[in-house]
Every structure is written in structure tokens, then in C-alpha cells.
Design a protein around this motif. Structure first.
Motif, short mmCIF file in Angstrom:
data_model
loop_
_atom_site.label_atom_id
_atom_site.label_comp_id
_atom_site.label_asym_id
_atom_site.label_seq_id
_atom_site.Cartn_x
_atom_site.Cartn_y
_atom_site.Cartn_z
N ILE A 105 0.86 -1.17 0.00
CA ILE A 105 0.00 0.00 0.00
C ILE A 105 0.90 1.23 0.00
CG2 ILE A 105 -1.61 1.37 1.39
CD1 ILE A 105 -2.63 -1.31 2.50
N GLU A 106 0.55 2.22 -0.82
CA GLU A 106 1.25 3.50 -0.79
C GLU A 106 0.24 4.61 -0.59
OE1 GLU A 106 4.03 4.39 -3.96
OE2 GLU A 106 4.34 2.25 -4.25
N THR A 107 0.61 5.61 0.23
CA THR A 107 -0.25 6.76 0.45
C THR A 107 0.57 8.04 0.33
OG1 THR A 107 0.07 6.96 2.85
CG2 THR A 107 -1.64 5.44 2.11
N TYR A 108 -0.15 9.13 0.12
CA TYR A 108 0.45 10.46 0.09
C TYR A 108 -0.08 11.20 1.30
CZ TYR A 108 1.72 15.13 -1.48
OH TYR A 108 2.24 16.40 -1.55
N LEU A 109 0.80 11.66 2.15
CA LEU A 109 0.45 12.34 3.40
C LEU A 109 0.73 13.82 3.24
CD1 LEU A 109 -0.25 12.13 6.47
CD2 LEU A 109 2.19 11.70 6.86
#
Length: 183
Positions: A105-109
């Protein structure tokens, strides 16, 4: 008087060196924590691939009971927004960038004035367990005025100790949640 001039000169040189080193040292910061959880990736993945589930294990969920959270969208298009008067929670958003069921999983914070980061989870099966890796990557100098870039660089060295303990707590919370769900 000459001794004072010498002290001032040496101090000016040292401050200049420290300032210049703030540009030379790396601005990229990587924080990572791992845990081995006695569960399969398919059991863990739903708890980390849906922001509506994060409240159940997030290390920040209990800090401010008055914090406002909202989740918009679903799957890869899901984003969570939060707002809190407590500086440990603050304001920001996090959006999924990539979902590779059940292993990555990759997210942008986006933490507003505090900067942005890429956050990822990797689930690696190992016998009857899964190694969960939670990582945080940022450029501490991005978006910072040039005269503050050296300070940002030096503050970047503290991120591991600041974020790392929260990541450890979150992974332990996730492990405990899975133990309770398994009963």
C-alpha cells in the motif's frame, strides 16, 4: 579586545560551516518500523487498506477525542481528512496512491505547512505469520524557504525518534487488534 575578535571570528566561521552543511547533508528522510504478526496478509490488508479501519489501530486515534475525521471515496480513491487543536494530531490529509492486494500500500500524506510524505506498508508472508513494514519518506527541505533549509535538514534528523515510536505503537496496536479478532 583581540581575544573577543578572535572568538567572534571563530564563531562566525563555525556558524557558516553549520549553515552550509545544512545544504550539503541529505534532505531525504526515511523512517521505517517492522513487526512480525501471526496472521496472513489477507487478514491484515483490510485493516490498512481502508481509512475507516485505521481508527481501530492508529497510534493517533486516541490522542484527541474531539478531533474531526472524515473519509471520502473508496479503494484507491479514498482520502482521509482530519483536524484537531492538539498539535500532536494537527490538520492534514492522507490519500491512497497504490493498492496492491494483499502485499503493498502507498499513500500520500499532506500535513500542510509541516510538509508532505510518502507512506507505505509492505506485507511479506513468512511461514504462518506476516512481516509488516510501515515506512515514511519525505524531503524535509521541499517547500521550505532557502534560509530555513539548513534548519529543516537538521530537524530531519529527529524524525526517526519522533515518528518511529508512533509507528511502533501503531504496529503493536494492529497486532493486538488482530489477536482480538482471531479469538
Amino acid at each position: 579586545m583581540s581575544r573577543l575578535k578572535r572568538i567572534l571570528k571563530v564563531s562566525a566561521i563555525l556558524l557558516s560551516v553549520v549553515f552550509v552543511m545544512g545544504f550539503i547533508l541529505p534532505g531525504q528522510v526515511h523512517v521505517e518500523r517492522k513487526i512480525r504478526i501471526n496472521a496472513q496478509p489477507q487478514q491484515i490488508y483490510p485493516l490498512i487498506s481502508n481509512f475507516k479501519q485505521w481508527e481501530r489501530w492508529s497510534p493517533w486515534a486516541d490522542i484527541d477525542p474531539n478531533a474531526e475525521f472524515s473519509v471520502v471515496g473508496w479503494g484507491r480513491k479514498q482520502t482521509i481528512y482530519w483536524s484537531s487543536d492538539d498539535p500532536r494530531v494537527g490538520q492534514g490529509s492522507q490519500a491512497f496512491v497504490s493498492l496492491d492486494r494483499p502485499k503493498h500500500i502507498e499513500t500520500y500524506l499532506d500535513l500542510g505547512a509541516q510538509g508532505t510524505a510518502n507512506v507505505s506498508f509492505d506485507l511479506t508472508p513468512s511461514d504462518d505469520a506476516t512481516e509488516v513494514t510501515w515506512a515514511f519518506d519525505t524531503d524535509v527541505r521541499a517547500g521550505v524557504p532557502i534560509y530555513l533549509k539548513p534548519l529543516s535538514t537538521y530537524l530531519g534528523f529527529t524524525l526517526d525518534s519522533m515518528i518511529g515510536k508512533d509507528y511502533e505503537q501503531g504496529l503493536n496496536n494492529l497486532q493486538e487488534l488482530l489477536r482480538r479478532l482471531d479469538k
